[in-house]
Structure formats: structure tokens, C-alpha cells
Enzyme design. Sequence first.
Site, short mmCIF file in Angstrom:
data_model
loop_
_atom_site.label_atom_id
_atom_site.label_comp_id
_atom_site.label_asym_id
_atom_site.label_seq_id
_atom_site.Cartn_x
_atom_site.Cartn_y
_atom_site.Cartn_z
N CYS A 418 56.33 73.37 27.05
CA CYS A 418 55.18 74.00 26.43
C CYS A 418 55.64 75.19 25.61
CB CYS A 418 54.11 74.41 27.45
SG CYS A 418 54.51 75.89 28.38
N HIS A 610 47.04 82.64 29.60
CA HIS A 610 48.17 83.53 29.88
C HIS A 610 48.71 84.08 28.57
CE1 HIS A 610 49.66 79.40 29.46
NE2 HIS A 610 50.72 79.92 28.87
#
Length: 691
Positions: A418, A610
Site C-alpha cells: 500500500c 491514518h
Amino acid sequence: MATPATADAAPKTSARVRVQQFGTFLSNMVMPNIGAFIAWGLITALFIESGWLNLGGGERAVWGADSWVARIGGWGDFADGGIVGPMITYLLPILIAYTGGRMVYDARGGVVGAIAAMGVIAGAGIPMFMGAMIMGPLGGWSMKKLDALWTHRIRPGFEMLVNNFSAGIWGMILAFIGFFLISPVVEAFSNAAASVVNFLVQSQLLPLTSVFIEPAKILFLNNAINHGILTPIGTNQALVDGKSVLFLLEANPGPGLGVLLAFMFFGTGMAKGSAPGAILIHFLGGIHEIYFPYVLMKPKLLAAVILGGMTGVFVNVLFDVGLRAPAAPGSIIAIYLQTASDSYIGVTLSVLAATLVSFAVAAFLLKTDKSKDEGDLAAATADMEAMKGKKSSVAGSLTGAGSTGEHTGPIHQIVFACDAGMGSSAMGASVLRKKIQQAGHDDVTVVNKAISNLTDTYDLVVSHQDLTPRARQRTGSAMHVSVDNFMNSPRYDEIVDLLARTNSPADVTAGAATAGGASAAGASAAASTPSTTASTTTASEPSERSDKNSPLPLEAIVLGGRADSRDAAIEEAGGLLVGQGAVGPKYVEAMHDREASVSTYMGNMLAIPHGTNEAKGEVNRTGLSFVRYDEPIDWNGQPVRYVVGIAGVGDDHLAILSQLAGVFLDDKKVAVMDRATTPEEIHDLLSEVSL
């Protein structure tokens, strides 16, 4: 060779690509003969009238008219039997012509091309580099076409006779054409181009050429400029003046050095870490393409290389400096070897000035860059290689880019990639790892990484569909699978089915045998987990969990969140992280930045927002926040009811995310979360989520 279907589907070649191809063709004629240019430049530096062995005086005054120095130099009078004049007039153009002809039609084309080039050489009063670049390939191409006319019509035993005489006769005809037709045209063009250059120099406008040359370098159009125009004209100037500033327009390493230094001091991520190595390759090795991806990654840095290039050229013109021959590659070592005896100070100052200006501009642009994205050096390298038309070994060595292709055979190493390597990939890797272990594939490892940290060593790469193109650029030899969510993607089951087909029973057995000890240890640890959990989940647990050092204190749990949009939910979850002291206020901004680049939607109505990698400095300690919404929120087109904010120090977050995945994949636990009426109930349910 492309199939007809492939050919029909192929896009039209752009003008830029055609110029690149033309420049590459010219470069391929010149570059194999750079050694001869260097030899000529060194001989020139030693023996011409102002050369090193003449001690600043004239040949005839210092050594005498009949000295060996005067005879080697032969400057200005080729009849004297010197080396300098004949090399530049005959040897170098003939070598270029032969190489060009050979590129088209092997040695036979090279010979005919060299014969043809003698026509333009003899018919002109200047060295015929441009003429050689025309007649060499023309000779090879035309000879190839002529041979095709009678290849199958020659009687046995007469092949050598026909081949030799046809090459000789056609070479003679081309030499006549070159002498009477091509030579006057090329000489007129050379003189006109030289007049333009002289005008630019006299008008102090030569620095403006950097506006075109510096971007052209990065787009790989420099070969057409350098070898098609600058080298021929510069060589003619060097023949007359003993040096030419044109050899420094493209070769000056200062602009690229300044950009790399700026990344070394003010860059981030892989670009910062790889810059020192790139500096050595660029400045000492002379491979300028090493800095191209850094500029392509942040195109506004074109201003730095342009202004740096203009400064370098201005200093060169100001001090009237030049090189005796082309410096290839553009290493500072090659530049000094070819620097004229009166130009060392000016050349040194030009490199320093170009470096300082480029560094200052690049540093300012990097420091004031409001983008939180550190840039993707691997993607920029791939873009550069696409423009170049082939892999770059030097750039690939810094980014870790691998070969192209797709993995075949058994799959033993899987990576979930990611953007940041934190929330999404850790969650996805945990879910996929569990499915693979349940299927009995103990020989398969599943890890998670940020795309910027990938190396081409994995068998299969799983990534969000928006990130798969970037992941492919770093792991070209791996198999790639794209997912649209991280919790319950159907692609996970497809991967398990793929493992059943690709990993033979022998592979599985062998893997299980080698991993037996680890598996047993893992089973033992797993078996001990329930009792440990049971012993720690007591009535006093909530009060202990409310401690500020807990990753999820009670005050960070909210039931009935007030946000009605994705951005508001990020603010709410981020505010809880700030409130517990886990992060600084700027971390919430980084959470929005991350969401703007890649969605943090996990699936199963869960989102885990996040921060970006650059926001790591805002993390004081690992922390979590939990918000449940009565009505699902639209999260990039997906319904989200649970928002878990996360901030991790080091690798703490990996274990937490793995545990969270286990909770949200359990329908019974999700049902408990749905019915919970107090933060304590949520806290008890998530009590297994700990550091």
C-alpha cells in the site's frame, strides 16, 4: 516481430519519440568512436601551438620549424604531415560514416558508407561530421537495397566478383554525389549554424540555449541536439580556435549535481536516501540520466536545472573557455581531460556556479513544497525509461526496480503493498495470511510493505486497484492482484485457489516440513493466548485500559459519532488521537492527505484513516480511536459505520491491525459492536487489541 493485430493497435509514434529515435541513431554513430575523439583532443592539447608541450609559445618559436612537436601538430597546414589535422579531417568522419553504414547493413554497409563519406570530406573545406552522418547510413541503406535486386540472380561462382564490384562501383557513385551535391549543402548549413552560434556568443545570448537544452536532456532529445548540431559545429570551432564552448552546453554536470544535493539535504524518503549514490554516478561517472527521475518526480525542478545551466553557460562565455573535444560521458574527469589549457579556471567556476544556482533553486522549491507526497522515485524512473525506450541500469540500481515479466511457477512469497505500508497493507496482509494458513499452505509467507520499499523479489503482489500500476513498476517480474477493499475481497479466495494450482503437493509438504518447528511454536503460542486473555480480562480491565499509555483508552471510544461525511469523520477520529496525546495536531492534516491519495476503506463497513509517512514525526506514541455511527457514512462510495483512527510508532501498529482484522472478520463480534451501548462494552470486546 509484432503480429498484424498488434501492429494495428499500436499508437502512432509521437514527434517527440521520432526526435528521440533520430537522436539515438546519431548517438549510436558517434558514441562508439568517442575514444578517437578523446585521442584527438589529447593530441591537440599536447601539440598545437598553444598546447602543453609548446609551453605557451608557438611551435616554430619554441621547438623550431622542423621539430617533432611541429610535425605532430601540423596545425593549420595538413600538407606538413601532422596528426592533428588529418585526424579531424579524415579519421573521425570516416569512422562515423563506417559506423553508420555498419548499423544499417553490417560491414558491407560500413565500407560503402566510408567510401561515400570521402566524397563529402574531399569536397568541403571543413571537417565533414554532418556529411559523414548522412553519407554513412545512406551508403549502407542503398547498398542493402541494391543487393536485394540481384541476390538470387547471380550465377554460382560469381558471387564474390559481383559483390566486390557492386560495392566498389556504387561507393564510387556515392562519393561523386557527396563531392558535387551533398558537400556544398552540408558546408553551407554548417557555416550558417556556426554564424548563429557566433551571434549568440557575441550577443551574450548563448545562456538562453539552456531553456531548451536542459529540458531536452531529461526528455532524451539531447542526442539529436548534441551529436547532430553541437558536436559537429564545436569540432569545427576547435579546429580553428583550439577549443569550443559548445562542448560544455550539454556536458556541464553542475545543474544535475545541484538538484541531487538538494534532495540529499532537503528531500524525503527514497529520493533522499538514494541521492548520495546518484551524485557519485552523475558527477564522477558522467551518467547524467541518473538525475532525470528526480526532476520528473517533481517537474517544477526544471526551473533549477534551467537556471543552473544558464549560469554555467554565462560563466563559460564570460571567461571565454571551452573544451578541445567532446567530453563523453559527461564526467568531471572527462571534462578536465578535454579542457583547453587556458580554460581550467573558467570551467571550474562554471561547474561550481551552475551547481550552486541549481542547488539554491531546488532547495527552495523542495522546502516550500506544500505537497505532503514525497514523490515516487520508482514511478518517475519508469516514466524516464518509457521516454528513453529501454531500461536504465543506473537508475534501476538506486530504486531497486527489477526486470519486466510475470512470475510463473510455485508461489512462496506474497507481499501486500500500500502507499504507506501501515494501515491498509497490514490489515489486508493479516486477512490474506489467515485464509492461506487455513488452506494449509504453510510454505507461503505473507508480508506487508510500502510501495516505495518494494523490491522485485516477490512471487505475488496484492495492492489496491488504484496502486497496482505503481506496484508493477517496482516488481515487474511478479504476478499482481488488485483488490477494491481489504477486509473481504473475493480476490483473496481466488489467490487461495491459485496456490492450490501452482503449488504442487510436494512443494506444500516440503514447506510444511521446513516450517514445522515454527508452525508448532505458533500453534503453541496460539493455544496459550486464550488463557492469557482470560486471565487479563477481569473486572479491573476497563480502568487499566483507560490509562493514557493504552493504545485505546476509554476516552477515545465514541458511540454515536456526529460526523456526516468522510472528511468530518477523519476529523473526529483524528481529534480523539490528538486528545489522548498520541499525536500532534498536524497528524490530522496528514490523515486527510493520505485519504486524498488512496482510500482507507477496508471493507465490512470499516475505515482506518491514518497519516502519511511524512507525518511520522507527529506521532508521540502508538494510539487508536474508535467511532461508531448510527447511520453509515458515504466513504468514497462505500458505506462506513466504524472508523478506527490509528497512529503507530515503529512497527507497533502491525500487531494491532492484525488483531483488529480478526475482530472485524468475526460476525459475532461485529454484532456485539452493533448492540453495544457503552464505551466499556466496546473496550472489553477490543481488549485483545494490545501492543
